[in-house]
Design a protein around this motif. Structure first.
Motif: not given
Length: 115
Positions: A63-92
């Motif tokens: 899923d492509r998301i937008v954070t409260n801080g205004g960052l666009y990214g794509t979810i690459v992994r998920m945990k219980d309370a957190t998500v790992i988002v890729e905001i640029a190439d090889k930047v998670q």
């Protein structure tokens, strides 16, 4: 002398004891104000919070998301309370699920309308 008669005339009736009308009449404005606040402020806020919670629970990898801080990214992994988002190439980055404002599609539609 004139003022004495006027003051006496403006006073309450003798023996009336300052009788008042219906005691519920004093609460009617308060009840109306609460109803207005409920329907114009409280209820819409609860509805929006419920929709946000539902959206967070339905997030999935890719899923492509937008954070409260205004960052666009794509979810690459998920945990219980957190998500790992890729905001640029090889930047998670790892962030709390609650910091996700919405899916990016909703914001991209708004940007197209503004143009």
């Amino acid at each position: 002398m004139l003022f004495d008669n006027l003051a006496f005339a403006m006073g309450g009736a003798a023996g009336n004891g300052g009788a008042q009308g219906n005691p519920l009449g004093a609460f009617v404005p308060l009840i109306l104000m609460f109803a207005i606040f409920y329907f114009l402020l409280i209820r819409p806020q609860q509805k929006k919070a419920k929709q946000h919670k539902e959206m967070i629970n339905n997030l999935k990898i890719g899923d492509r998301i937008v954070t409260n801080g205004g960052l666009y990214g794509t979810i690459v992994r998920m945990k219980d309370a957190t998500v790992i988002v890729e905001i640029a190439d090889k930047v998670q980055v790892e962030m709390l699920r609650n910091t996700v404002a919405d899916k990016a599609e909703a914001f991209e539609k708004l940007e197209k309308k503004e143009k």
